[in-house]
Each structure stands twice: as C-alpha cells, then as structure tokens.
Design a protein around this motif. Structure first.
Motif, PDB file in Angstrom:
ATOM      1  N   GLY A  73     -47.784 -15.172  -7.716  1.00 14.74           N
ATOM      2  CA  GLY A  73     -46.688 -14.528  -8.457  1.00 14.74           C
ATOM      3  C   GLY A  73     -46.870 -13.032  -8.578  1.00 14.74           C
ATOM      4  N   HIS A  74     -48.087 -12.594  -8.880  1.00 15.28           N
ATOM      5  CA  HIS A  74     -48.348 -11.157  -8.967  1.00 15.28           C
ATOM      6  C   HIS A  74     -48.161 -10.478  -7.617  1.00 15.28           C
ATOM      7  CE1 HIS A  74     -50.818 -12.251 -12.699  1.00 15.28           C
ATOM      8  NE2 HIS A  74     -49.723 -11.646 -13.104  1.00 15.28           N
ATOM      9  N   GLY A  77     -44.439 -10.092  -7.029  1.00 13.69           N
ATOM     10  CA  GLY A  77     -43.695  -9.355  -8.045  1.00 13.69           C
ATOM     11  C   GLY A  77     -42.883 -10.182  -9.023  1.00 13.69           C
ATOM     12  N   ILE A  78     -43.347 -11.367  -9.337  1.00 13.32           N
ATOM     13  CA  ILE A  78     -42.643 -12.219 -10.314  1.00 13.32           C
ATOM     14  C   ILE A  78     -42.993 -11.748 -11.728  1.00 13.32           C
ATOM     15  CG2 ILE A  78     -42.379 -14.600 -11.167  1.00 13.32           C
ATOM     16  CD1 ILE A  78     -41.244 -14.169  -8.336  1.00 13.32           C
ATOM     17  N   GLU A  79     -42.006 -11.815 -12.626  1.00 12.95           N
ATOM     18  CA  GLU A  79     -42.222 -11.422 -14.026  1.00 12.95           C
ATOM     19  C   GLU A  79     -43.284 -12.309 -14.675  1.00 12.95           C
ATOM     20  OE1 GLU A  79     -38.455 -11.764 -16.060  1.00 12.95           O
ATOM     21  OE2 GLU A  79     -37.419 -10.988 -14.306  1.00 12.95           O
ATOM     22  N   GLU A  80     -44.050 -11.701 -15.585  1.00  9.97           N
ATOM     23  CA  GLU A  80     -45.173 -12.390 -16.233  1.00  9.97           C
ATOM     24  C   GLU A  80     -44.743 -13.672 -16.940  1.00  9.97           C
ATOM     25  OE1 GLU A  80     -48.942 -12.705 -16.147  1.00  9.97           O
ATOM     26  OE2 GLU A  80     -48.139 -10.812 -15.441  1.00  9.97           O
ATOM     27  N   GLU A  81     -43.612 -13.652 -17.648  1.00  3.69           N
ATOM     28  CA  GLU A  81     -43.163 -14.850 -18.371  1.00  3.69           C
ATOM     29  C   GLU A  81     -42.803 -15.975 -17.403  1.00  3.69           C
ATOM     30  OE1 GLU A  81     -42.268 -17.837 -20.751  1.00  3.69           O
ATOM     31  OE2 GLU A  81     -43.382 -16.055 -21.335  1.00  3.69           O
ATOM     32  N   LYS A  82     -42.196 -15.646 -16.273  1.00  3.72           N
ATOM     33  CA  LYS A  82     -41.879 -16.675 -15.267  1.00  3.72           C
ATOM     34  C   LYS A  82     -43.153 -17.264 -14.668  1.00  3.72           C
ATOM     35  CE  LYS A  82     -37.288 -15.163 -13.872  1.00  3.72           C
ATOM     36  NZ  LYS A  82     -36.449 -14.721 -12.756  1.00  3.72           N
ATOM     37  N   ILE A  83     -44.151 -16.400 -14.452  1.00  3.70           N
ATOM     38  CA  ILE A  83     -45.435 -16.885 -13.939  1.00  3.70           C
ATOM     39  C   ILE A  83     -46.049 -17.858 -14.952  1.00  3.70           C
ATOM     40  CG2 ILE A  83     -47.827 -16.206 -13.443  1.00  3.70           C
ATOM     41  CD1 ILE A  83     -46.673 -13.634 -12.189  1.00  3.70           C
ATOM     42  N   ARG A  85     -44.612 -19.631 -17.293  1.00  2.00           N
ATOM     43  CA  ARG A  85     -43.826 -20.865 -17.392  1.00  2.00           C
ATOM     44  C   ARG A  85     -44.136 -21.807 -16.215  1.00  2.00           C
ATOM     45  NH1 ARG A  85     -38.998 -18.804 -19.235  1.00  2.00           N
ATOM     46  NH2 ARG A  85     -38.575 -18.072 -17.139  1.00  2.00           N
ATOM     47  N   TRP A 142     -39.506 -21.043  -9.830  1.00  2.65           N
ATOM     48  CA  TRP A 142     -39.502 -20.008  -8.786  1.00  2.65           C
ATOM     49  C   TRP A 142     -40.483 -20.309  -7.655  1.00  2.65           C
ATOM     50  CZ3 TRP A 142     -43.916 -17.567  -7.422  1.00  2.65           C
ATOM     51  CH2 TRP A 142     -44.968 -17.551  -8.353  1.00  2.65           C
TER      52      TRP A 142
END
Length: 192
Positions: A73-74, A77-83, A85, A142
C-alpha cells in the motif's frame, strides 16, 4: 412446476450478511468447507467453462496477507486509513475464501458472462455458509483490485481477478436489519 421450497424462500427473504469483523472461531472444518464450495460451484455457468476458482485462506495465509498489505500500500500510494482497514480484514479473519474470476478463452461466451458466473459463485458460497448456520460476509477492498498485490500475494494470473472474499466464521453479534431497496423505484414492467 418444479418442487417448491417455502423454507428456502423464507430464508432468502430474511438473509443478512454478518459483518466480517464480528466473525470468530470456530470456523468450518475441511469437510464442511469442501461441501460449501461444492454448493457454490453449482453456480450458473454458460458453456460449462468453470470460469472461477477458490483460494481457501486459513489463519497462516491471512496473517501473511495482512503483513504484505502495508508495504504494498505504501509503495503504490494508498491512504493510511485504507491500508489499516485492509490489514484488519485479514488480521481479524479466521477463515476466508477468495473467489477468483478466471475467464477461459471462448468465442461463444464473453468475459462479462464469465465474470457474472464468478459473482454468482460468491453469492452461492455466501448463501451456503449462512444456510449451514455460519456467519458470512462478502468483501473485497483496494488490495483485491490492485494487480501487483493479487498477482504477487495471491498468485493470480494476468487474466484473473478477485470476484470477492467470503469470510466465514461463528457469529458473535446479530446484525441489525438494514433498509432494503425500494422495488417501485427499480422495477419497470414491460407489457409489450
């Protein structure tokens, strides 16, 4: 007319997924999972192509997937909250089945029909698990739509995709009823 099953119709009228985060052990054993998968495999399948397959994720596999979510995820570029979850979906799970849409080359059956068959397999598995008395929920997230993740972490081929992840376990809390669709807003009767 075929044989009626009022009990089945009543079950389908009351059917309600159980939130995955409320599912806990015990989970179905190997023989029961195989039976649920056999039921799910009876899905509509135009052309008898079997354009889906199942990945049964037991606890060690779920832990491995959870550990791979944040680094991937990092990287993309996925948002921290989505990661977080997506990680929880795996860390809180005890048994999950990934239904993989695996379209077969066909001049007669388009990929969209094969994808719909995989979706029907997800629903069949969900219904079978609930009818067997387990709690169950159909999710994605995601990471399940990220090519790098599904090919690397799940071993999917280039033509395959995740139709859904069906989490199965023991229900710890009864879900509240939720609003249902307004059929009058969704149905058009065509008379001619």
């Amino acid at each position: 007319m075929t044989q009626q099953s009022p009990e089945t119709l009543d079950f389908l009228r009351r059917r309600r997924s159980r939130p995955a985060k409320t599912l806990s052990p015990p989970v179905p054993g190997l023989d029961e999972v195989r039976d649920l998968l056999a039921i799910a495999a009876r899905t509509p399948d135009h052309g008898k192509l079997e354009p889906w397959r199942f990945l049964v994720l037991e606890r060690p596999a779920l832990e491995r997937l959870a550990a791979s979510v944040a680094p991937h995820g990092h990287m993309v570029g996925i948002e921290e909250e989505k990661i977080a979850r997506m990680e929880r979906q795996f860390t809180e799970a005890h048994l999950a089945v990934v239904v993989v849409a695996s379209p077969k080359p066909s001049d007669k059956i388009p990929d969209v029909e094969q994808l719909l068959s995989a979706g029907a397999a997800c629903y069949g598995l969900l219904i079978a698990a609930l009818a067997a008395g387990w709690g169950a929920n159909w999710l994605t997230g995601w990471a399940m739509h990220d090519r790098g993740f599904v090919e690397g972490a799940l071993g999917l081929t280039e033509r395959e995709s995740v139709a859904g992840i069906v989490h199965i376990g023991t229900e710890t809390a009864a879900p509240p009823e939720r609003p249902r669709p307004d059929l009058d807003a969704l149905v058009t009767w065509v008379e001619a």
